[in-house]
Design a protein around this motif. Sequence first.
Motif, short mmCIF file in Angstrom:
data_model
loop_
_atom_site.label_atom_id
_atom_site.label_comp_id
_atom_site.label_asym_id
_atom_site.label_seq_id
_atom_site.Cartn_x
_atom_site.Cartn_y
_atom_site.Cartn_z
N SER A 103 -51.70 -4.71 62.57
CA SER A 103 -51.44 -5.96 61.85
C SER A 103 -52.40 -6.00 60.68
N TYR A 104 -52.01 -6.71 59.67
CA TYR A 104 -52.88 -6.75 58.50
C TYR A 104 -52.69 -8.05 57.74
N ARG A 105 -53.69 -8.45 57.07
CA ARG A 105 -53.61 -9.60 56.17
C ARG A 105 -54.85 -9.65 55.28
N GLY A 106 -54.72 -10.40 54.21
CA GLY A 106 -55.87 -10.55 53.32
C GLY A 106 -56.86 -11.53 53.94
N ILE A 107 -58.12 -11.28 53.78
CA ILE A 107 -59.13 -12.17 54.37
C ILE A 107 -60.38 -12.18 53.48
N VAL A 108 -61.08 -13.29 53.50
CA VAL A 108 -62.32 -13.34 52.71
C VAL A 108 -63.48 -12.83 53.57
N VAL A 109 -64.16 -11.85 53.04
CA VAL A 109 -65.31 -11.28 53.76
C VAL A 109 -66.58 -11.63 53.00
N ARG A 110 -67.56 -12.11 53.72
CA ARG A 110 -68.86 -12.41 53.10
C ARG A 110 -69.84 -11.32 53.47
N TYR A 111 -70.53 -10.83 52.47
CA TYR A 111 -71.58 -9.84 52.73
C TYR A 111 -72.77 -10.26 51.89
N LYS A 112 -73.85 -10.57 52.58
CA LYS A 112 -75.04 -11.13 51.93
C LYS A 112 -74.62 -12.36 51.12
N GLU A 113 -74.82 -12.36 49.83
CA GLU A 113 -74.52 -13.58 49.08
C GLU A 113 -73.13 -13.57 48.46
N GLU A 114 -72.38 -12.48 48.73
CA GLU A 114 -71.12 -12.32 48.01
C GLU A 114 -69.92 -12.51 48.94
N MET A 117 -62.14 -10.97 48.66
CA MET A 117 -60.87 -10.94 49.39
C MET A 117 -60.51 -9.47 49.62
N VAL A 118 -60.34 -9.09 50.87
CA VAL A 118 -59.97 -7.69 51.17
C VAL A 118 -58.84 -7.68 52.21
N PHE A 119 -58.31 -6.51 52.43
CA PHE A 119 -57.28 -6.36 53.46
C PHE A 119 -57.95 -6.06 54.80
N LEU A 120 -57.62 -6.87 55.79
CA LEU A 120 -58.14 -6.63 57.13
C LEU A 120 -57.00 -6.05 57.97
N THR A 121 -57.27 -4.92 58.61
CA THR A 121 -56.25 -4.30 59.45
C THR A 121 -56.72 -4.31 60.89
N GLY A 122 -55.84 -4.77 61.76
CA GLY A 122 -56.15 -4.78 63.19
C GLY A 122 -55.49 -3.59 63.88
N LEU A 123 -56.27 -2.85 64.68
CA LEU A 123 -55.77 -1.63 65.34
C LEU A 123 -56.27 -1.58 66.78
N PRO A 124 -55.49 -1.02 67.67
CA PRO A 124 -56.02 -0.80 69.02
C PRO A 124 -56.79 0.51 69.05
N TRP A 125 -58.11 0.43 69.10
CA TRP A 125 -58.91 1.66 69.03
C TRP A 125 -58.62 2.60 70.19
N ASP A 126 -58.38 1.99 71.38
CA ASP A 126 -58.18 2.84 72.56
C ASP A 126 -56.90 3.67 72.46
#
Lengths: 408, 234
Positions: A103-114, A117-126
Motif C-alpha cells: 500500500s502506498y500514499r503520500g505522507i508528511v515526514v518530519r526530520y529534525k526541524e524539517e 511530503m514523501v511516498f510511504l509504502t507499506g510492505l509485509p517484511w516477513d
Amino acid sequence: MSEINEYFKIALRNLKTRSLRSWLTILGIVIGIFLVISLLSLSEGIKKAINQQLETMGGDMIMVMPGSEENLMGMMMGGEVLEREDIMAIEKTKGVENVLIMSYRGIVVRYKEEAKMVFLTGLPWDQGLEILEKFQGWSLSEGRWPVPGKREVIVGKQWIIDIFKEKVRVDEEIVMKGRKFKVIGILNSLGNKSDDSNIYLDIGLYQDLTGEKRGSARVAMVKIEEGLSADKVAQDLKESLQKTRKRRFGEDTADFAVVTSEKIMGITNNVLGIIQSAIIFFASIAILVGGIGITNTMFTSIRERTREIGVMKAIGAKNSTVLTIFLIEAGIIGLVGGAGGIILGIICAKIIELYSQANPLFYFSVSVSPGLILFGLTFSLFVGCFAGFLPARQAARLKPVEALRRYE
Amino acid sequence: MSGPIIKLENIWKIYQLGKVELPALRGVDLEIAPGGFVSIMGPSGSGKSTLLNMIGALDFPTKGKVYLKGKDISLFSEDELSQLRGRTIGFVFQEFNILPNLTALENVMLPMVFQGVLSEERKKRAEELLISVGLKDRIFHQPAELSAGERQRVAIARAFANDPEMVIADEPTGNLDSITGKKIMEILTDFHQKQGKTIVVVTHDPNIANYSEKIVNIKDGQIIINDKQSAEVL
C-alpha cells in the motif's frame, strides 16, 4: 561559395534593418518550437521514468489492482483496495508462487526541524522480502531489514542525499503523524529517483498509521511459477478474483486490473504516445501560425524592396540569386526561432524537472536527446524555407523593368 | 569591336492599360556603337524611359528585335540575359538605387558577386573604382551616411564594376544640384574619354546633353532627329 557568403550578408543586413519585425516573426517560431521541445522532452522523461520503474518489476511478475485497466492513473491513485479475501484468492490461484502486497500514499515526514511530503509504502517484511531481494533487486547499503511489527523503517538512497537538508542516517528518528519511527536501513538505489525517495514501513504499522483497513492492500505483486505464461496466470487471477467478489457481494461488475509488466509498459507507452501526438498536433498549429508569420513578413519585405530586387536584377542577379537571398532570410528566421525555442524549451523543461526533484512525489528527469535538438533545428529551418518559398519565388520572378518602375 | 553594342530594329512597345493600348515606342531603329557618348532627350511621356529599357536589355519589345552585341535577346532565358547584361551594361539611375543595407564598397562589389568574381579581386577593383570617383574616405560608409552626390558616385562606381562596354545613365543628375550634377557628368565623361566606355545618358537637360557626342531625340515614341544639334530643336 563566396557568393553564398555575400548572399548571407545581404540577407542578414536586411533582417537587421527591419529588426523589430524580424524578431516578432522569429517569436512566432520560438513559441512553436518551444512547445514542441519542452513538452516532448517532459513527456519523453515521464515515459522513461515509468518504463524504468516497470523494468525493475521483471518479466514474470503480475500486478493486481482493484479498478479498471482502462483507467490506469485513476486506478493507481484511486481509493479502492484489495480486500483480505481478494488477496487470499490471489494466493490460491494456480501458478502463483509468491504474493507481495503493498500500500502506498503520500505522507508528511518530519526530520529534525524539517518536514517533507514523501511516498510511504507499506510492505509485509516477513512475506515480501524474498520477492524484493530476489526479483526486484532490493539490497541495503547500510543497516538491516526491519523487524515486522516494530516501528522501524527503511529509506531509499535519496534520503542520504537530498531529501532533507540534513542527511538522514541509520538509527536516526523520523516523525510521521506524531509518531516516532527509527530509520533502520538504507536501500541501495532501486534505479530511479522516485523509488529512491520513498520510505518503507511494515504494512501493519502502515495501516495503523494511515487508518487503512487491516489485511487490505492497494496492490499485489504476484510472482508466478517458472515456465508458466504470465498472460494465462493473469487470466486465471482475474477469474478467481471476480468469483470471490461475486460469492461475497453478488457483484458482477467488480473490476480488477491484472496486468503483466509488459502490458503496463504497453499501456503507458500508448497513453504517452497519444499525449505526445496531441502535443505534436497542437505545437504544429503554433508552428504553422509562425510559418504564416514568416510568409507574411517576407511578402511585406519583398513589396518594400521591389525596387532593390529590380536593381539587383538589372546589375546581373539571376532569378536563382534572388530566390536564394530571400530563402536565406526566411531560413534564418526559422533557424533562429528554432534555436530560441529549443533553448527556452530546455530551460522550461529543466525548471519543471528541478521542481519535481524538490518534490519527490513527482520525480522525473527531462529527456533532451541530441536527436530532439537536431529535429527542432532542422524542422524550424524547413518551416522557414517552406514559408518563405512562395514570397521568394515571387521576388525571383519579378521582371527587372517592372520592379524598377514600381513605386517610382 | 566593329558591330554595335546594342541594335534596335523596328522596335514597338505597346502597353496594355485595360482595354486601351498605349504605344510607347513606335518602330524605333537605333544603333549604339562602341565608344560613343549618346544622349537621349525627350519630353516627359515621350518614351525615353521605355527606349532606355530596350537599350539596357531590361525589357522585351512587343515587336521588333533587340540585339545585344549582335545576339537577339529574345533567344536568351531570363537568367542568361541577366548575366550578359551584368557583364556588358552598367546602370546609373536617377534615384541612385544603391542598396541601403550595404556599404559603398559592398554596393560596388555586388555586380561582381553576381558574375562570380573572386572575393579578393572584386574588393580590389571596387576600392580602385571608389577611389577613382573620389570616395576614398567613404569606402566603408553606409548609403545613409553619404550625400546625394556621393551616393550617385557609388552608383557610377558600381556601374563600372564589371568593366562593362556600355553604361546607361537615366537622368543621373536629376536629383542633384547643378554643381554636383556637373561633377557627376565629369566623372562619366572621364570614364568615356580615358577608358573608351560607351555612355548613354537619358536626360531632358540640354546642358547635360552637351557632354555627349550624339543626341537622340524622341517624341511620341519615335526618334525624330538623330544628331548633335537636336538639343536646340527641343
